[in-house]
Write a protein that holds these residues in place. Sequence first.
Motif, PDB file in Angstrom:
ATOM      1  N   ASN A   1       0.800  -1.226   0.000  1.00  0.00           N
ATOM      2  CA  ASN A   1       0.000   0.000   0.000  1.00  0.00           C
ATOM      3  C   ASN A   1       0.835   1.279   0.000  1.00  0.00           C
ATOM      4  O   ASN A   1       0.306   2.366   0.212  1.00  0.00           O
ATOM      5  N   SER A   2       2.132   1.158  -0.241  1.00  0.00           N
ATOM      6  CA  SER A   2       2.989   2.335  -0.327  1.00  0.00           C
ATOM      7  C   SER A   2       2.915   2.944  -1.721  1.00  0.00           C
ATOM      8  O   SER A   2       2.706   2.236  -2.713  1.00  0.00           O
ATOM      9  N   ARG A   3       3.123   4.254  -1.792  1.00  0.00           N
ATOM     10  CA  ARG A   3       3.233   4.907  -3.098  1.00  0.00           C
ATOM     11  C   ARG A   3       4.620   4.694  -3.699  1.00  0.00           C
ATOM     12  O   ARG A   3       4.830   4.942  -4.882  1.00  0.00           O
ATOM     13  N   LEU A   4       5.550   4.233  -2.880  1.00  0.00           N
ATOM     14  CA  LEU A   4       6.935   4.064  -3.311  1.00  0.00           C
ATOM     15  C   LEU A   4       7.194   2.591  -3.638  1.00  0.00           C
ATOM     16  O   LEU A   4       7.832   1.857  -2.886  1.00  0.00           O
ATOM     17  N   GLN A   5       6.650   2.161  -4.760  1.00  0.00           N
ATOM     18  CA  GLN A   5       6.810   0.773  -5.166  1.00  0.00           C
ATOM     19  C   GLN A   5       8.185   0.534  -5.793  1.00  0.00           C
ATOM     20  O   GLN A   5       8.929   1.465  -6.073  1.00  0.00           O
ATOM     21  N   GLY A   6       8.507  -0.733  -6.021  1.00  0.00           N
ATOM     22  CA  GLY A   6       9.822  -1.080  -6.551  1.00  0.00           C
ATOM     23  C   GLY A   6      10.119  -0.439  -7.888  1.00  0.00           C
ATOM     24  O   GLY A   6      11.266  -0.105  -8.188  1.00  0.00           O
ATOM     25  N   HIS A   7       9.093  -0.273  -8.699  1.00  0.00           N
ATOM     26  CA  HIS A   7       9.211   0.466  -9.954  1.00  0.00           C
ATOM     27  C   HIS A   7       8.187   1.602  -9.920  1.00  0.00           C
ATOM     28  O   HIS A   7       7.028   1.379  -9.563  1.00  0.00           O
ATOM     29  N   PRO A   8       8.592   2.804 -10.282  1.00  0.00           N
ATOM     30  CA  PRO A   8       7.672   3.946 -10.221  1.00  0.00           C
ATOM     31  C   PRO A   8       6.424   3.712 -11.062  1.00  0.00           C
ATOM     32  O   PRO A   8       6.496   3.142 -12.155  1.00  0.00           O
ATOM     33  N   ALA A   9       5.291   4.158 -10.542  1.00  0.00           N
ATOM     34  CA  ALA A   9       4.029   3.985 -11.260  1.00  0.00           C
ATOM     35  C   ALA A   9       3.141   5.202 -11.038  1.00  0.00           C
ATOM     36  O   ALA A   9       3.127   5.779  -9.952  1.00  0.00           O
ATOM     37  N   THR A  10       2.402   5.572 -12.053  1.00  0.00           N
ATOM     38  CA  THR A  10       1.586   6.782 -11.968  1.00  0.00           C
ATOM     39  C   THR A  10       0.314   6.582 -11.155  1.00  0.00           C
ATOM     40  O   THR A  10      -0.215   7.542 -10.593  1.00  0.00           O
ATOM     41  N   GLU A  11      -0.189   5.343 -11.087  1.00  0.00           N
ATOM     42  CA  GLU A  11      -1.466   5.153 -10.390  1.00  0.00           C
ATOM     43  C   GLU A  11      -1.357   5.413  -8.892  1.00  0.00           C
ATOM     44  O   GLU A  11      -2.368   5.579  -8.211  1.00  0.00           O
ATOM     45  N   GLU A  12      -0.126   5.449  -8.377  1.00  0.00           N
ATOM     46  CA  GLU A  12       0.051   5.721  -6.957  1.00  0.00           C
ATOM     47  C   GLU A  12      -0.097   7.212  -6.640  1.00  0.00           C
ATOM     48  O   GLU A  12      -0.190   7.602  -5.477  1.00  0.00           O
ATOM     49  N   GLY A  13      -0.082   8.047  -7.682  1.00  0.00           N
ATOM     50  CA  GLY A  13      -0.247   9.483  -7.479  1.00  0.00           C
ATOM     51  C   GLY A  13       0.938  10.153  -6.808  1.00  0.00           C
ATOM     52  O   GLY A  13       0.786  11.176  -6.135  1.00  0.00           O
ATOM     53  N   LEU A  14       2.124   9.600  -6.979  1.00  0.00           N
ATOM     54  CA  LEU A  14       3.310  10.171  -6.338  1.00  0.00           C
ATOM     55  C   LEU A  14       3.814  11.360  -7.151  1.00  0.00           C
ATOM     56  O   LEU A  14       4.109  11.227  -8.340  1.00  0.00           O
ATOM     57  N   PRO A  15       3.933  12.534  -6.536  1.00  0.00           N
ATOM     58  CA  PRO A  15       4.420  13.715  -7.264  1.00  0.00           C
ATOM     59  C   PRO A  15       5.806  13.474  -7.861  1.00  0.00           C
ATOM     60  O   PRO A  15       6.684  12.901  -7.218  1.00  0.00           O
ATOM     61  N   GLY A  16       5.982  13.914  -9.096  1.00  0.00           N
ATOM     62  CA  GLY A  16       7.254  13.769  -9.782  1.00  0.00           C
ATOM     63  C   GLY A  16       7.281  12.635 -10.784  1.00  0.00           C
ATOM     64  O   GLY A  16       8.151  12.590 -11.652  1.00  0.00           O
ATOM     65  N   ILE A  17       6.325  11.705 -10.679  1.00  0.00           N
ATOM     66  CA  ILE A  17       6.305  10.526 -11.550  1.00  0.00           C
ATOM     67  C   ILE A  17       5.329  10.764 -12.704  1.00  0.00           C
ATOM     68  O   ILE A  17       4.141  10.989 -12.479  1.00  0.00           O
ATOM     69  N   ARG A  18       5.835  10.688 -13.930  1.00  0.00           N
ATOM     70  CA  ARG A  18       4.981  10.938 -15.092  1.00  0.00           C
ATOM     71  C   ARG A  18       4.679   9.682 -15.899  1.00  0.00           C
ATOM     72  O   ARG A  18       3.742   9.674 -16.689  1.00  0.00           O
ATOM     73  N   ILE A  19       5.490   8.649 -15.746  1.00  0.00           N
ATOM     74  CA  ILE A  19       5.213   7.384 -16.438  1.00  0.00           C
ATOM     75  C   ILE A  19       5.569   6.225 -15.511  1.00  0.00           C
ATOM     76  O   ILE A  19       6.419   6.360 -14.631  1.00  0.00           O
TER      77      ILE A  19
END
Length: 221
Positions: free
Chosen positions: A99-117
Amino acid sequence: MEKKSIDQLEQISSQVRRDCLRMVHAVQSGHPGAALGMCEYVVALYFNEMEHNSDFKMEGKGEDLFFLSNGHVSALWYSVLARSGYFGVQELGTFRKLNSRLQGHPATEEGLPGIRIASGSLGQGLSVGIGAAQAKKLDQDDKLVYVIMGDGEQQEGQVWEAAMYAAHHKVDNLIAAIDLNRQQIDGPTAKVMDLIDLRAKWEAFGWQVIDIEKGNDMAAV
């Protein structure tokens, strides 16, 4: 953005390195080698070179854009984003947890600022960066697009299609960097699929190539 001194950048890099090691060690999972190898370069981009806004907007108009193609280097990117003010540093403690936004590979569905793809499917980041760079040209936006790739990723055919396309269409507002550590998940790149003279390959595809032989030397970066 106020330019920082070499000493200040080195201090930030040291903190980012500590972040990466703590994050990976806490969950006994991740890719610390590449994160440490690219640390100085990414710190220099975010704290000295890129014009970016921590008040994140997905479209990124009027600011430089960054795409991490080798998404397994996420610990480094998360640390730099947090230290740049995109989200709270305390969230780094949730790295790779449920349930973390900081998954092993960045993903946009987590809504983490700075991540575009979403990234991590190797070979795709350069193509995305080219599209973003061309969009900026169409919008008469003079900012730059930065892409980081791994050296094992250079074994992907899509990388070379993108490289050829960018040169042909003169996408000159794009800067791509390759982490040439000569290691990939299956072993040394020389044994898995030898890259031989990578510089010559990129030059043959019409790119201007700059070598940074001491990639962990902030002054060299």
